[in-house]
Every structure is written in C-alpha cells, then in structure tokens.
Design a protein around this motif. Structure first.
Motif, PDB file in Angstrom:
ATOM      1  N   SER A   1      -3.113   7.817  -6.638  1.00 24.99           N
ATOM      2  CA  SER A   1      -1.691   7.183  -6.547  1.00 24.99           C
ATOM      3  C   SER A   1      -0.738   8.083  -5.552  1.00 24.99           C
ATOM      4  O   SER A   1      -0.047   7.641  -5.249  1.00 24.99           O
ATOM      5  CB  SER A   1      -1.037   7.072  -7.693  1.00 24.99           C
TER       6      SER A   1
ATOM      7  N   VAL B   1       1.218   6.381  -2.961  1.00 28.12           N
ATOM      8  CA  VAL B   1       2.224   5.314  -3.636  1.00 28.12           C
ATOM      9  C   VAL B   1       3.563   6.126  -4.039  1.00 28.12           C
ATOM     10  O   VAL B   1       4.913   5.886  -4.087  1.00 28.12           O
ATOM     11  CB  VAL B   1       1.717   4.522  -4.829  1.00 28.12           C
TER      12      VAL B   1
ATOM     13  N   SER C   1       7.333   6.425  -2.633  1.00 27.49           N
ATOM     14  CA  SER C   1       8.501   6.261  -3.638  1.00 27.49           C
ATOM     15  C   SER C   1       9.385   7.463  -3.166  1.00 27.49           C
ATOM     16  O   SER C   1      10.521   7.138  -3.280  1.00 27.49           O
ATOM     17  CB  SER C   1       7.990   6.465  -4.718  1.00 27.49           C
TER      18      SER C   1
ATOM     19  N   THR D   1      10.195   0.808  -6.322  1.00 34.72           N
ATOM     20  CA  THR D   1       9.234   1.703  -6.747  1.00 34.72           C
ATOM     21  C   THR D   1       9.067   1.954  -8.186  1.00 34.72           C
ATOM     22  O   THR D   1       9.912   2.044  -8.864  1.00 34.72           O
ATOM     23  CB  THR D   1       8.945   2.933  -5.833  1.00 34.72           C
TER      24      THR D   1
ATOM     25  N   HIS E   1      -4.903  -0.481  -4.466  1.00 37.07           N
ATOM     26  CA  HIS E   1      -5.724   0.659  -4.338  1.00 37.07           C
ATOM     27  C   HIS E   1      -7.236   0.313  -4.293  1.00 37.07           C
ATOM     28  O   HIS E   1      -7.462  -0.597  -5.194  1.00 37.07           O
ATOM     29  CB  HIS E   1      -5.410   1.747  -5.343  1.00 37.07           C
TER      30      HIS E   1
ATOM     31  N   VAL F   1      -4.387   2.740   0.115  1.00 34.95           N
ATOM     32  CA  VAL F   1      -3.558   1.827   0.285  1.00 34.95           C
ATOM     33  C   VAL F   1      -2.925   1.615   1.681  1.00 34.95           C
ATOM     34  O   VAL F   1      -2.823   0.642   2.456  1.00 34.95           O
ATOM     35  CB  VAL F   1      -2.368   2.061  -0.805  1.00 34.95           C
TER      36      VAL F   1
ATOM     37  N   LEU G   1       2.188  -3.072  -3.411  1.00 32.95           N
ATOM     38  CA  LEU G   1       1.345  -2.115  -3.126  1.00 32.95           C
ATOM     39  C   LEU G   1       1.126  -1.651  -4.646  1.00 32.95           C
ATOM     40  O   LEU G   1       2.175  -1.341  -5.167  1.00 32.95           O
ATOM     41  CB  LEU G   1       1.850  -1.255  -2.320  1.00 32.95           C
ATOM     42  N   GLU G   2      -0.101  -1.376  -5.057  1.00 30.61           N
ATOM     43  CA  GLU G   2      -0.190  -0.798  -6.401  1.00 30.61           C
ATOM     44  C   GLU G   2      -1.323   0.451  -6.463  1.00 30.61           C
ATOM     45  O   GLU G   2      -2.164   0.235  -5.444  1.00 30.61           O
ATOM     46  CB  GLU G   2      -0.371  -1.582  -7.492  1.00 30.61           C
TER      47      GLU G   2
ATOM     48  N   SER H   1       3.889   1.363  -8.276  1.00 32.81           N
ATOM     49  CA  SER H   1       3.569   0.131  -7.396  1.00 32.81           C
ATOM     50  C   SER H   1       4.989   0.324  -6.403  1.00 32.81           C
ATOM     51  O   SER H   1       5.839   1.048  -6.746  1.00 32.81           O
ATOM     52  CB  SER H   1       3.639  -1.323  -8.263  1.00 32.81           C
ATOM     53  N   VAL H   2       4.767  -0.232  -5.392  1.00 24.36           N
ATOM     54  CA  VAL H   2       5.892  -0.643  -4.499  1.00 24.36           C
ATOM     55  C   VAL H   2       6.009  -2.099  -3.937  1.00 24.36           C
ATOM     56  O   VAL H   2       5.218  -2.596  -3.538  1.00 24.36           O
ATOM     57  CB  VAL H   2       5.656   0.398  -3.277  1.00 24.36           C
TER      58      VAL H   2
END
Length: 331
Positions: free
Chosen positions: A122, A125, A129, A186, A258, A294, A315-316, A326-327
């Motif tokens: 992650s 992400v 964020s 985010t 991802h 990502v 996006l996650e 997530s975004v």
C-alpha cells in the motif's frame, strides 16, 4: 451522480506519470527450471505470466529515479520546481538515508523535504495520500510521489508459493496544486494484529525472530488468509471512497488496483459491477511489484490512451501490516 462543485478548495492534480522496469524478464517457464512449479500452476492461481527482475546496479533508488524522470517530462516540470518528494517502498537501498533522499540527489532537487513511507504494497497509496495532505495544506505546490521496489532481492527462490509472485519496478507521478480538479479523497487503514500473515521476520531492533527458523530476509505469507482479508478490506475501502463523495460505483470510469493477484482484482471488479474492460491489469506481465504496482499500472493506462483527462479513477491497494487504502481522483 457527480461530485459536488469546487468551493475554493485546493486539489492535488496528477500532472504527469512515469514508470520504469528492469531489463531482465523472468517467465513462468524460467521459474520452472529453478523451483517445482509450472506455467499452468502459476497462471491459474495468480494470473502472472512473467515478471521483471532487477540486475546489477538496478537499485530501488535507480528504478525510482528513472520513473521520476519520465513523470517530470510528462508534466513539463523541472526538478528545481519540486518542493516535496515521497517514496513508497519496503525495499530501500539503505536503512538510511532514505530512498527519497537518494533520488532527490540524483535529480538535483536539493532543499525540499524528501522521505520514505513503508506501508508494504500500500506504500504508493499511503505516499500519495500524504502528498495530497501537504498540497491541501498549502505547504507544497509541486510534489513528486514514487512507488519503487526490488522485491526479488528478498524472495526465497526455493519457496514456490511466494517466489512466483513478485517482481521489480517503479512508477511515479507529479502532483500539482489545482483549484478545479484532482484527488477527491483518500482513505487509509491498518491492522498490525495480522502481521504474521504477511511479513518479513528480519529487522534492526528486533533482529531475527527466534520462532522463524532460517528466517533470513524473505517474505513469509499465509496466502489463503491474505486473500480473504484483502478482498474484504478492499470491498470496504471502495465503498468508503464512494460514500465520502456521494458517488455511485457506476460513476467510475476506471479501477486501477494493486496488482497482487488476478483473482483479487476480479473479485473487486465484480463487487463494483465493473467489466474487466474498465480495470487496468498489468499483473500478468509485472507480477506483484508491491508499492510500484499502482503507479506502474496508472502510467501504462495513461500512456496507452485508455485513461483520459476528466475521467474518474479509483486507485486501491492492500499490503503487509496489514495496510490498505484507496484514492479517488478526477484525472
């Protein structure tokens, strides 16, 4: 539905993307020569056909640097304009200085803050964020965010359930402050109580974990348990992002997940009622590049012409820790 109109807030807009992969490609057939596995066994369980493996001199910072150069060129931004660099990675060149500082030096962008974020898969992400918060607060205007990994250097090549999964690579984005469009929200989460389901049992302070014989620097994973937790967590964080913005799942143009396992990606798409034609998939060619996956997928989607300005992207990612997030953004 559509998101509310801007009300004087500052957004973080993706001005440019870039990516970089090592030259060496390791196919499933290549792997079958060094471990008890087969192309069919790997593909049916993961969707992976091949992955890139870093060679001599292809460090995490070098991969990230090359991706950053392409992102800066795409954004039309000079290195001197960068006022923040954040790198998501779990495979830094060194314990310190940070990989972000090493990339900053290569770029010639000295002076601005530069630091790493380790949230395993992650990582990008979480880094994105964090940069978004800097821009929203007005303390940065042009941020470089990178996800870069050399996971194959911590793979146990005798363990077929894990060595087939991972690859190396990097992706980057340039964020610029914008008054009209960009990242909408985010959402980040973690659960350290699940650490031994996906972890590396070696560190500086704790050293080798005594309950892990022959531990070494390697990835240990309980695959079935990770799969179940990942699907559940990603379902939740997708709903959270949409609810926070008053949006419906059908408003999404693209899912950029991802790239860990094709089955997880398909499960998330099914939950969103999204055809796979609206999902960016690179896991078949890249494997799991952790925090690099990502931004690698995003850059490929942008450069191929699939992702267009004005579209809504989700996006996650899910990774060891556990971490997930997530975004949601208007590209």
């Amino acid at each position: 539905m559509s998101e509310p109109a801007a009300t004087g807030r500052i957004y973080s807009r993706i001005a440019g993307t870039g990516s970089h992969l090592p030259a060496k490609v390791l196919t499933n057939d290549d792997l079958s020569k060094i471990v008890d596995t087969s192309d069919e066994w790997i593909r049916t369980r993961t969707g992976i056909r091949e992955r890139h493996v870093a060679g001599e001199g292809e460090t995490t910072s070098e991969l990230g640097y090359q991706a950053a150069l392409k992102a800066l060129q795409a954004a039309g931004v000079e290195a001197s304009e960068i006022d923040l660099i954040i790198v998501g990675t779990t495979t830094p060149d060194l314990i310190f200085p940070s990989t972000a500082c090493l990339i900053q030096h290569k770029l010639g962008a000295s002076g601005c803050p530069a630091f790493d974020v380790n949230a395993a898969c992650s990582g990008f992400v979480f880094a994105l964020s964090t940069a978004d918060q800097f821009i929203r607060a007005g303390t940065a205007k042009t941020a470089l965010v990178i996800g870069s990994e050399t996971l194959t250097r911590m793979v146990d090549w005798t363990e077929r359930t894990t060595c087939v999964l991972f690859g190396d690579g990097a992706g980057a984005v340039v964020l610029k402050a914008d008054s009209e469009t960009g990242i909408l929200s985010t959402h980040l989460h973690a659960d350290g109580g699940k650490k031994e389901l996906l972890w590396n049992p070696v560190g500086v302070s704790a050293g080798f974990q005594p309950d892990q014989p022959n531990a070494g620097v390697r990835i240990l994973m309980s695959g079935n348990e990770v799969f179940k937790h990942a699907v559940k967590a990603l379902d939740s964080v997708v709903d959270e992002a949409l609810d926070a913005n008053g949006l419906d799942k059908h408003d999404l143009d693209w899912l950029i997940p991802h790239q860990a396992n094709l089955r997880i990606i398909e499960a998330t798409a099914k939950r969103l009622d999204m055809p796979m034609e609206q999902v960016i998939v690179t896991v078949d060619r890249h494997g799991n590049t952790s925090s690099g996956s990502v931004p690698l997928a995003l850059d490929e989607a942008v450069r191929s012409g699939k992702v267009q300005r004005g579209q809504l992207l989700l996006l996650e990612a899910f990774g060891g820790g556990f971490t997930w997030g997530s975004v949601l953004l208007r590209y």
